[in-house]
Design a protein around this motif. Structure first.
Motif, PDB file in Angstrom:
ATOM      1  N   ARG A   1       0.818  -1.217   0.000  1.00 16.11           N
ATOM      2  CA  ARG A   1       0.000   0.000   0.000  1.00 16.11           C
ATOM      3  C   ARG A   1       0.853   1.268   0.000  1.00 16.11           C
ATOM      4  O   ARG A   1       0.554   2.237  -0.714  1.00 16.11           O
ATOM      5  CB  ARG A   1      -0.941  -0.014   1.210  1.00 16.11           C
TER       6      ARG A   1
ATOM      7  N   ASP B   1       0.260   3.880  -3.351  1.00 13.63           N
ATOM      8  CA  ASP B   1      -0.307   5.219  -3.261  1.00 13.63           C
ATOM      9  C   ASP B   1       0.606   6.302  -3.808  1.00 13.63           C
ATOM     10  O   ASP B   1       0.159   7.438  -4.028  1.00 13.63           O
ATOM     11  CB  ASP B   1      -0.679   5.532  -1.805  1.00 13.63           C
ATOM     12  N   ARG B   2       1.882   5.983  -4.024  1.00 11.76           N
ATOM     13  CA  ARG B   2       2.763   6.995  -4.597  1.00 11.76           C
ATOM     14  C   ARG B   2       3.218   6.660  -6.015  1.00 11.76           C
ATOM     15  O   ARG B   2       4.029   7.382  -6.591  1.00 11.76           O
ATOM     16  CB  ARG B   2       3.974   7.237  -3.694  1.00 11.76           C
TER      17      ARG B   2
ATOM     18  N   ALA C   1      -7.536   4.241  -4.153  1.00  8.25           N
ATOM     19  CA  ALA C   1      -6.489   3.992  -3.167  1.00  8.25           C
ATOM     20  C   ALA C   1      -5.896   2.613  -3.383  1.00  8.25           C
ATOM     21  O   ALA C   1      -6.601   1.653  -3.727  1.00  8.25           O
ATOM     22  CB  ALA C   1      -7.065   4.097  -1.753  1.00  8.25           C
TER      23      ALA C   1
ATOM     24  N   ARG D   1      -5.931   0.971  -8.396  1.00  4.45           N
ATOM     25  CA  ARG D   1      -5.726   2.055  -9.361  1.00  4.45           C
ATOM     26  C   ARG D   1      -5.060   1.574 -10.642  1.00  4.45           C
ATOM     27  O   ARG D   1      -5.061   2.286 -11.656  1.00  4.45           O
ATOM     28  CB  ARG D   1      -4.875   3.161  -8.746  1.00  4.45           C
TER      29      ARG D   1
END
Length: 391
Positions: free
Chosen positions: A229, A233-234, A264, A268
C-alpha cells in the motif's frame, strides 16, 4: 493411492486427467478441478441465454480480490486484478518516475522473457541501467544480487522460483537490502503461488505478480498484482480507465469531468473490464487451495519432487542442482543449466510422452513440475520409465 500429507484418493477425483496420465507440467499449465469447472456453469448458462448479472459479477471480483489477499497475507486494497503476471510486471515498471542513471537489478539468464523485455524497453526509453546478475549453477544468487543494489536502484526483480531449472530463490536478504536502500522488490511468483506457501510479509517483497493458470489452478487471461500500500499510493499508473479512479457511488456510465481521483492502493492499476470467467475460476480454485492449506500442499509436492529427483539421480541422470536440498521446490529439471545441448533430453521426453507422462522441455532442460495431486507412486513410475529408457 494415499498419502500421509493429503487425502489424495479424494483429491485426485477432482482432477480427471490424473486417471489417464501422470501430469507433471504445472509450470506450463495447471489442471483445473471439477469444482472449478462447475463454478463456471451458471455464468456460461446466463451468457447463453442473454442474462447479464453484472452487479453480481462485480461483487465476485471484490470477493476474489479479498480471497487472494488473504491467500498471500496481504490487505484487499493491495491487490489488483490483472490479465497475467506479464501485465503486472509492466504495470509496476511503467508506474515509476524514471530518471537517466536509475538502475534495475535482475538475473537475466533465469528470468522469463516477460520479466526481461519490459526492462529492455525502459532502458531504451529512459536511459535506465540494467545491472545483470550472473546465475550461480542454475540459481539466482542472493549475495551477488544484493551487491548490485545501491541508492540508484529503483527496482530489483526476481522469480521466487525460476521457470527452469525451478530452484527456489532466497528472498529475505534481498528484501532487506531493497528496504534499506529504498528500492522496490518485485517478485514473479508464477511458479510458486498456489503450490508453495506464500506470505508476502515473510518474503518482504513490495510487489508480487502471478498468473492464475498454473499453481492457482485457474484459467488463462487472469492474474494478480500485489503492491504494498505504501508504494501503490505513490505510484502513477501509465494508463487509466473507469475502474482505476474513485468516483464514489457513481455508476460505471457516469460522465467524467476535468479532474479524477485515483483509487487507493493497487486497484488504481486496473484497466478496462474484468475477465469474469477467469474470476469465477480463480475464486473457486483459490477457495479449494485455502481449504487444503498451502503448507500441506507444499509439503506434499516438495516431498514427491525430492523423491523423483533422488530416483533420477540414482540412475545417473543429470538432475539440476544435484541432491535435493533447500533449493528444491516442486520442480525437478534434467539437463545443463548453462544451456549445453544434450540429445538425450528430447529422446527421454518422447519416451515419457508415449507412456502418458506429461512434461515439458524448456531451454534444453526436461522439466517435471508438480502440484497437490501428484503422488510418490507417480514419481516411482517416472523413475522406472527412465530406467527402461536407459536400458
Amino acid at each position: 493411492m494415499t498419502s500421509h500429507f493429503l487425502p489424495l484418493d479424494v483429491l485426485r477425483r477432482e482432477f480427471p486427467a490424473t486417471k489417464s496420465a501422470i501430469y507433471m507440467d504445472v509450470a506450463n499449465q495447471g489442471l483445473i478441478s471439477r469444482t472449478t469447472r462447475t463454478a463456471m456453469d451458471q455464468h456460461l448458462d446466463n451468457r447463453l441465454n442473454g442474462l447479464n448479472d453484472e452487479e453480481g459479477m462485480m461483487q465476485l471480483v471484490e470477493q476474489t480480490r479479498s480471497r487472494f489477499a488473504q491467500f498471500i497475507g496481504a490487505d484487499k486494497d493491495e491487490i489488483a486484478v490483472t490479465k497475467n503476471a506479464s501485465e503486472g510486471i509492466n504495470i509496476i515498471g511503467n508506474a515509476i518516475a524514471w530518471k537517466p542513471g536509475d538502475n534495475v537489478v535482475l538475473c537475466r539468464q533465469l528470468e522469463h522473457a516477460n520479466n526481461i523485455l519490459p526492462w529492455l524497453q525502459l532502458r531504451d526509453k529512459h536511459g535506465v541501467e540494467l545491472r545483470i546478475v550472473e546465475a550461480d549453477n542454475g540459481a539466482i544468487p542472493c549475495d551477488a544480487t544484493i551487491d548490485q543494489i545501491d541508492s540508484r536502484t529503483r527496482i530489483a526483480t526476481v522469480s521466487t522460483v525460476t521457470m527452469v531449472p525451478g530452484f527456489k530463490t532466497v528472498m529475505e536478504p534481498i528484501a532487506e537490502a531493497c528496504n534499506r536502500l529504498g528500492a522496490f522488490l518485485l517478485a514473479d511468483a508464477s511458479q510458486s503461488v498456489g503450490i508453495l506457501h506464500t506470505d508476502i510479509k515473510l518474503l518482504g517483497v513490495d510487489g508480487l505478480v502471478a498468473s492464475s493458470y498454473k499453481g492457482l489452478m485457474g484459467l488463462y487471461g487472469l492474474g494478480f498484482l500485489y503492491c504494498r500500500r505504501e508504494w501503490a499510493d505513490r505510484l502513477s499508473p501509465a494508463y487509466l480507465a473507469r475502474f482505476s479512479v474513485d468516483m464514489g457511488d457513481a455508476p460505471e456510465s457516469a460522465p467524467i469531468f476535468d479532474s479524477v481521483k485515483l483509487r487507493a492502493g493497487a486497484p488504481r492499476f486496473e484497466i478496462g473490464h474484468f475477465n469474469f470467467p477467469g474470476v469465477i475460476a480463480a475464486h473457486a480454485s483459490i477457495g479449494q487451495l485455502m481449504e487444503i492449506g498451502t503448507p500441506v500442499i507444499e509439503q506434499s509436492a516438495t516431498s514427491v519432487a525430492r523423491r523423483l529427483a533422488s530416483g533420477l539421480l540414482d540412475l545417473g541422470l543429470p538432475v539440476c542442482g544435484g541432491t535435493p536440498a533447500d533449493h528444491t521446490g516442486s520442480i525437478v529439471s534434467l539437463g545443463d543449466p548453462a544451456g549445453k545441448a544434450d540429445s538425450r533430453i528430447q529422446s527421454l521426453h518422447e519416451h515419457l510422452l508415449k507412456n502418458q507422462v506429461i512434461v515439458s522441455v524448456r531451454r534444453g532442460m526436461l522439466r517435471f513440475s508438480l502440484h497437490l495431486y501428484n503422488t510418490a507412486d507417480e514419481a516411482d513410475r517416472v523413475v522406472d520409465l527412465a530406467k527402461n529408457w536407459l536400458a
